[in-house]
Design an enzyme around this catalytic site. Structure first.
Site, PDB file in Angstrom:
ATOM      1  N   GLY A   1       0.801  -1.208   0.000  1.00  0.00           N
ATOM      2  CA  GLY A   1       0.000   0.000   0.000  1.00  0.00           C
ATOM      3  C   GLY A   1       0.838   1.265   0.000  1.00  0.00           C
ATOM      4  O   GLY A   1       2.032   1.242  -0.300  1.00  0.00           O
ATOM      5  N   ALA A   2       0.169   2.398   0.333  1.00  0.00           N
ATOM      6  CA  ALA A   2       0.799   3.725   0.226  1.00  0.00           C
ATOM      7  C   ALA A   2       1.397   3.870  -1.171  1.00  0.00           C
ATOM      8  O   ALA A   2       2.570   4.195  -1.340  1.00  0.00           O
ATOM      9  CB  ALA A   2       1.842   3.931   1.308  1.00  0.00           C
TER      10      ALA A   2
ATOM     11  N   HIS B   1       2.350   4.695  -5.124  1.00  0.00           N
ATOM     12  CA  HIS B   1       2.880   5.865  -5.830  1.00  0.00           C
ATOM     13  C   HIS B   1       3.130   5.482  -7.277  1.00  0.00           C
ATOM     14  O   HIS B   1       2.767   4.380  -7.721  1.00  0.00           O
ATOM     15  CB  HIS B   1       4.156   6.364  -5.143  1.00  0.00           C
ATOM     16  CG  HIS B   1       5.165   5.292  -4.888  1.00  0.00           C
ATOM     17  ND1 HIS B   1       5.898   4.682  -5.880  1.00  0.00           N
ATOM     18  CD2 HIS B   1       5.551   4.679  -3.729  1.00  0.00           C
ATOM     19  CE1 HIS B   1       6.700   3.783  -5.366  1.00  0.00           C
ATOM     20  NE2 HIS B   1       6.498   3.737  -4.057  1.00  0.00           N
TER      21      HIS B   1
ATOM     22  N   HIS C   1       4.624   2.041  -8.111  1.00  0.00           N
ATOM     23  CA  HIS C   1       3.652   0.944  -8.134  1.00  0.00           C
ATOM     24  C   HIS C   1       2.779   1.022  -9.382  1.00  0.00           C
ATOM     25  O   HIS C   1       2.479  -0.006 -10.011  1.00  0.00           O
ATOM     26  CB  HIS C   1       2.747   1.001  -6.899  1.00  0.00           C
ATOM     27  CG  HIS C   1       3.447   0.827  -5.598  1.00  0.00           C
ATOM     28  ND1 HIS C   1       3.710   1.869  -4.745  1.00  0.00           N
ATOM     29  CD2 HIS C   1       3.957  -0.281  -4.994  1.00  0.00           C
ATOM     30  CE1 HIS C   1       4.332   1.413  -3.667  1.00  0.00           C
ATOM     31  NE2 HIS C   1       4.502   0.120  -3.784  1.00  0.00           N
TER      32      HIS C   1
ATOM     33  N   ASP D   1      13.651  -2.377  -4.760  1.00  0.00           N
ATOM     34  CA  ASP D   1      13.901  -3.446  -3.789  1.00  0.00           C
ATOM     35  C   ASP D   1      14.673  -4.568  -4.497  1.00  0.00           C
ATOM     36  O   ASP D   1      14.193  -5.687  -4.661  1.00  0.00           O
ATOM     37  CB  ASP D   1      12.581  -3.958  -3.225  1.00  0.00           C
ATOM     38  CG  ASP D   1      11.835  -2.870  -2.460  1.00  0.00           C
ATOM     39  OD1 ASP D   1      12.425  -2.294  -1.533  1.00  0.00           O
ATOM     40  OD2 ASP D   1      10.678  -2.590  -2.805  1.00  0.00           O
TER      41      ASP D   1
ATOM     42  N   VAL E   1      11.388   3.859 -10.569  1.00  0.00           N
ATOM     43  CA  VAL E   1      10.793   5.144 -10.936  1.00  0.00           C
ATOM     44  C   VAL E   1      11.309   6.180  -9.947  1.00  0.00           C
ATOM     45  O   VAL E   1      11.250   5.982  -8.737  1.00  0.00           O
ATOM     46  CB  VAL E   1       9.254   5.081 -10.903  1.00  0.00           C
ATOM     47  CG1 VAL E   1       8.654   6.464 -11.148  1.00  0.00           C
ATOM     48  CG2 VAL E   1       8.740   4.083 -11.945  1.00  0.00           C
TER      49      VAL E   1
ATOM     50  N   SER F   1       7.153   4.274  -0.690  1.00  0.00           N
ATOM     51  CA  SER F   1       6.051   4.584   0.223  1.00  0.00           C
ATOM     52  C   SER F   1       6.546   5.334   1.448  1.00  0.00           C
ATOM     53  O   SER F   1       5.839   6.158   2.027  1.00  0.00           O
ATOM     54  CB  SER F   1       5.347   3.292   0.649  1.00  0.00           C
ATOM     55  OG  SER F   1       4.835   2.611  -0.477  1.00  0.00           O
ATOM     56  N   ARG F   2       7.777   5.059   1.839  1.00  0.00           N
ATOM     57  CA  ARG F   2       8.342   5.711   3.019  1.00  0.00           C
ATOM     58  C   ARG F   2       8.607   7.203   2.794  1.00  0.00           C
ATOM     59  O   ARG F   2       8.759   7.949   3.760  1.00  0.00           O
ATOM     60  CB  ARG F   2       9.632   5.019   3.454  1.00  0.00           C
ATOM     61  CG  ARG F   2       9.431   3.586   3.908  1.00  0.00           C
ATOM     62  CD  ARG F   2      10.746   2.924   4.256  1.00  0.00           C
ATOM     63  NE  ARG F   2      10.591   1.498   4.483  1.00  0.00           N
ATOM     64  CZ  ARG F   2      10.243   0.935   5.633  1.00  0.00           C
ATOM     65  NH1 ARG F   2      10.033   1.711   6.676  1.00  0.00           N
ATOM     66  NH2 ARG F   2      10.121  -0.364   5.752  1.00  0.00           N
TER      67      ARG F   2
END
Length: 283
Positions: A31-32, A34, A37, A150, A176, A186-187
């Site tokens: 989630g979170a 951007h 994703h 990752d 990206v 996300s962080r």
């Protein structure tokens, strides 16, 4: 786009899709979401008849309870983004739904799972393998999409797929970045304005090291990157490893291998927020 909270409901839907001969793509996320994703989802939509996106903050891959507690959760915004990208289904289960009983399986794939993130976050990759394998068994995708930010995680997931002999293709997708070079994460939403302003120095140091590396040793290049980032107030390198891109083992000389990657983790700000990135010196 349909949102499923129950695994069996998604599986029933996918059973019908398979009867129609549709191939399934899976984008696992926490989630979170951007643009990073979104790029994975759009690629899956292009390459598959059905795209499933999981939105699940997986507790078993966090070795820091505060990190788990503070991880951003934005399901409504996530679903809007996914709908705009053309995703077909979202799986957003509770922890109890994903883990009706404790998952005691152990996954260890040395050396790729035991260095860098594996060494600094004990149990992290075991948790990643637990949840990703569960998702593969639930969705049974032909293809699963992962972002190269990752980078080590992809190597671990590939090792798990080989070990479990799962019939899924792991599709690696480019990082990206924002216009200033910061890798989308996300962080990043947890960064203050001042922290966000200094975070791009991480990728700047990595980029500048490409030219530096042509005339300097591996150790000199390593030390320069660490020094350049640590010189920025508010940034502190946790580790920077220059490794063989296949084995993830540290190298001593540039000619040790034809595939060389520099992997870095940096603490940003007073909280601090943990940011990861990498650069390919030879590929």
């Amino acid at each position: 786009m349909k949102v499923f909270n129950k695994i069996v409901d998604l599986q029933n839907q996918l059973f019908e899709d398979r009867k129609q001969g549709k191939e399934i793509g899976l984008v696992p996320t926490m989630g979170a979401l951007h643009e990073g994703h979104a790029s994975l989802v759009r690629r899956s939509v292009k390459e598959n008849g059905v795209t499933v996106v999981s939105v699940f903050v997986n507790p078993t891959q966090f070795n820091d309870k505060n990190d788990l507690k503070n991880y951003p959760r934005t399901l409504d915004a996530d679903c809007k983004l996914l709908d705009d990208c053309g995703a077909d289904y979202v799986l957003a289960p509770s922890v109890e739904e994903m883990y009706p009983t404790p998952d005691n399986r152990q996954f260890e794939y040395p050396p790729v799972s035991t260095v860098m993130e594996g060494a600094h976050r004990p149990g992290h990759f075991n948790g990643v393998c637990q949840v990703v394998s569960r998702l593969f068994y639930i969705v049974k995708p032909q293809r699963a999409y992962f972002g190269e930010k990752d980078w080590q995680q992809i190597a671990v997931v590939k090792a798990m797929v080989r070990h479990l002999q799962l019939p899924v293709q792991i599709v690696e997708c480019d990082i990206v970045r924002d216009a200033d070079g910061l890798a989308r994460s996300s962080r990043n939403t947890l960064l203050s304005k001042d922290e966000r302003a200094i975070a791009p120095a991480i990728y700047q140091a990595l980029r500048e090291s490409l030219a530096y590396a042509k005339k300097h040793t591996v150790k000199e290049t390593h030390d320069k990157v660490v020094a350049d980032i640590n010189d920025v107030e508010g940034l502190e390198v946790e580790y920077f490893s220059i490794v063989d891109g296949n084995t993830l083992q540290d190298i001593d000389n540039w000619d040790d291998t034809s595939y060389v990657v520099g992997c870095i983790t940096v603490y940003c700000g007073k909280t601090p927020i943990r940011l990861i990135d990498h650069i390919k010196y030879k590929s």
